[in-house]
Design a protein around this motif. Structure first.
Motif, PDB file in Angstrom:
ATOM      1  N   SER A 215     -45.325   2.452  35.893  1.00 44.13           N
ATOM      2  CA  SER A 215     -45.917   1.085  36.166  1.00 44.13           C
ATOM      3  C   SER A 215     -46.873   0.874  35.027  1.00 44.13           C
ATOM      4  N   ASN A 216     -47.714   1.895  34.421  1.00 51.11           N
ATOM      5  CA  ASN A 216     -48.817   1.447  33.382  1.00 51.11           C
ATOM      6  C   ASN A 216     -48.427   2.220  32.150  1.00 51.11           C
ATOM      7  N   ALA A 217     -47.833   1.683  31.265  1.00 48.98           N
ATOM      8  CA  ALA A 217     -47.471   2.576  29.950  1.00 48.98           C
ATOM      9  C   ALA A 217     -48.799   2.721  29.229  1.00 48.98           C
TER      10      ALA A 217
ATOM     11  N   LEU B 191     -52.823  -0.005  14.784  1.00 45.58           N
ATOM     12  CA  LEU B 191     -52.139   1.090  15.701  1.00 45.58           C
ATOM     13  C   LEU B 191     -50.884   0.404  16.321  1.00 45.58           C
ATOM     14  N   GLN B 192     -50.042   0.948  15.963  1.00 47.14           N
ATOM     15  CA  GLN B 192     -48.346   0.632  16.074  1.00 47.14           C
ATOM     16  C   GLN B 192     -48.103   1.210  17.620  1.00 47.14           C
ATOM     17  N   ALA B 193     -47.721   0.543  18.806  1.00 49.48           N
ATOM     18  CA  ALA B 193     -47.321   1.158  19.847  1.00 49.48           C
ATOM     19  C   ALA B 193     -46.033   1.093  20.152  1.00 49.48           C
ATOM     20  N   TRP B 194     -45.157   1.990  20.396  1.00 49.57           N
ATOM     21  CA  TRP B 194     -43.914   2.065  20.986  1.00 49.57           C
ATOM     22  C   TRP B 194     -43.788   2.134  22.462  1.00 49.57           C
ATOM     23  N   VAL B 195     -43.333   1.264  22.967  1.00 52.92           N
ATOM     24  CA  VAL B 195     -43.046   1.495  24.398  1.00 52.92           C
ATOM     25  C   VAL B 195     -41.475   1.650  24.784  1.00 52.92           C
TER      26      VAL B 195
ATOM     27  N   PRO C  96     -36.815  -0.144  33.551  1.00 51.39           N
ATOM     28  CA  PRO C  96     -37.932  -0.474  32.786  1.00 51.39           C
ATOM     29  C   PRO C  96     -39.111  -0.897  33.807  1.00 51.39           C
ATOM     30  N   SER C  97     -40.581  -0.257  33.855  1.00 52.29           N
ATOM     31  CA  SER C  97     -41.457  -0.708  34.702  1.00 52.29           C
ATOM     32  C   SER C  97     -42.469  -1.419  33.838  1.00 52.29           C
ATOM     33  N   ASP C  98     -42.864  -1.371  32.887  1.00 51.40           N
ATOM     34  CA  ASP C  98     -43.629  -1.798  31.956  1.00 51.40           C
ATOM     35  C   ASP C  98     -43.139  -2.171  30.222  1.00 51.40           C
ATOM     36  N   SER C  99     -43.783  -2.836  29.680  1.00 55.47           N
ATOM     37  CA  SER C  99     -43.454  -3.309  28.247  1.00 55.47           C
ATOM     38  C   SER C  99     -44.382  -3.804  27.527  1.00 55.47           C
ATOM     39  N   CYS C 100     -44.198  -4.213  26.349  1.00 57.59           N
ATOM     40  CA  CYS C 100     -45.208  -4.733  25.361  1.00 57.59           C
ATOM     41  C   CYS C 100     -45.820  -6.080  26.012  1.00 57.59           C
ATOM     42  N   SER C 101     -45.355  -6.524  26.761  1.00 62.70           N
ATOM     43  CA  SER C 101     -45.917  -8.019  27.662  1.00 62.70           C
ATOM     44  C   SER C 101     -46.463  -7.889  28.877  1.00 62.70           C
TER      45      SER C 101
ATOM     46  N   ILE D  62     -50.490  -2.999  28.488  1.00 62.83           N
ATOM     47  CA  ILE D  62     -50.382  -3.229  27.116  1.00 62.83           C
ATOM     48  C   ILE D  62     -51.502  -4.183  26.412  1.00 62.83           C
ATOM     49  N   MET D  63     -51.644  -5.110  27.369  1.00 64.19           N
ATOM     50  CA  MET D  63     -52.583  -6.098  27.224  1.00 64.19           C
ATOM     51  C   MET D  63     -54.102  -5.636  27.031  1.00 64.19           C
TER      52      MET D  63
END
Ligand code: N1C
Length: 286
Positions: free
Chosen positions: A199-201, A224-228, A236-241, A245-246
């Motif tokens: 739920s929290n990447a 910093l580049q994050a790959w989710v 999927p439970s969490d994503s870049c949006s 991630i914010m």
């Protein structure tokens, strides 16, 4: 009847030190310093001349003659004969000085709750480094260790549990110090592999969120580049949006480090697809 009564150690809630700890530590140290070097890698995994030279000068040369016995001794001295709940960061400093290692710029990979996948990624991309691809991370990975204030032996019966006993235990403090140093030494563009099936990447309580993010140096790390990554077969439970991630994005903006995020980064997705070739998300058309 026992002829030799085992030494009575304090009892904790976690599993005890890994059996044959010293042998494993030393063996891994020799494997790392003598065998896990670019020259010994199969031909198809060898680096281009440039990266090879870079790694050779900054990374391998500094390790060749490291004395594993000295490193093992410095490691033991950090926690042996001490209360395993009162280990300090300073206790590990002599070890860190002895075995410090630099990773070339643009090649550092952090991870949080994606250990296996991140390691598969750096295994295929051999010029990249997770903490476990550095000497100290490699020798300690997956092991448990603790001492006892009343004895110069390790406690093989039990070690403190992070939740039930104490936070400042020999294992937790070690990973904290090492992760901090790893982040401090990073430069250029750095990457992090995060788990989008949670739920929290991004979590502030993880080593990545609590230690590494705050020890990146903005003068050295520009992005910093994050790959989710979403586990195949799980929703999927969490994503870049998502909001976690914010949070990460805003921490990075305050720290003056550029932040980018991508869901299911293709090079890592391909690794997941090797294991799940039949999944619809792995077909060429998606
Ligand atoms: O708490 P985490 O993940 O976010 O820690 C991962 C993060 C990575 O970027 C590493 O550089 O912190 C570093 N790191 C390790 O490399 C490592 N290897 C083994 C942190 N912890 C490490 N361990 C053990 O896993 C250690 O005992 C610690 O408590 C866990 C953290 O794993 P996590 O929660 O998945």
């Amino acid at each position: 009847r026992l002829w030799h009564q085992p030494l009575k150690h304090r009892e904790w809630n976690g599993t005890g030190s890994t059996a044959h700890f010293q042998d494993i530590f030393l063996g891994r140290c020799y494997i790392y310093t003598q065998l896990v070097q670019p020259e010994f890698r199969p031909y198809h995994m060898q680096h281009t001349f440039e990266t090879k030279l870079l790694i050779f000068t900054s990374h391998v040369l500094s390790l060749r003659d490291r004395d594993c016995k000295k490193i093992e001794e410095a490691f033991r001295n950090a926690f042996i004969s001490k209360d395993p709940c009162e280990v300090t960061e300073e206790d590990y400093h002599p070890l860190m000085e002895l075995a410090s290692q630099t990773v070339p710029c643009d090649k550092t990979v952090f991870w949080s709750r994606t250990k296996e996948l991140a390691h598969q990624y750096t295994w295929v991309r051999q010029e990249m480094f997770t903490l476990e691809n550095t000497l100290l991370g490699y020798v300690a990975d997956g092991l448990t260790w603790c001492g006892d204030s009343g004895s110069s032996e390790m406690n093989y019966q039990s070690c403190p549990d992070w939740r039930k006993d104490c936070k400042n235990n020999s294992v937790t403090v070690f990973w904290k110090v090492l992760s901090k140093m790893f982040a401090e030494n990073a430069c250029g563009m750095v990457q992090v592999v995060l788990n989008g099936s949670l739920s929290n990447a991004f979590s502030k309580d993880s080593t990545f969120g609590g230690v590494e993010v705050h020890n990146l140096h903005p003068e050295k790390v520009h992005t910093l580049q994050a790959w989710v990554m979403h586990d195949i077969g799980k929703s999927p439970s969490d994503s870049c949006s998502g909001s976690s991630i914010m949070d990460l994005k805003s921490i990075m903006s305050k720290r003056n480090i550029k932040f980018t995020c991508q869901d299911n980064y293709r090079p890592v997705k391909f690794l997941q697809c090797v294991r799940n070739p039949e999944d619809s998300s792995c077909s060429l058309r998606t």
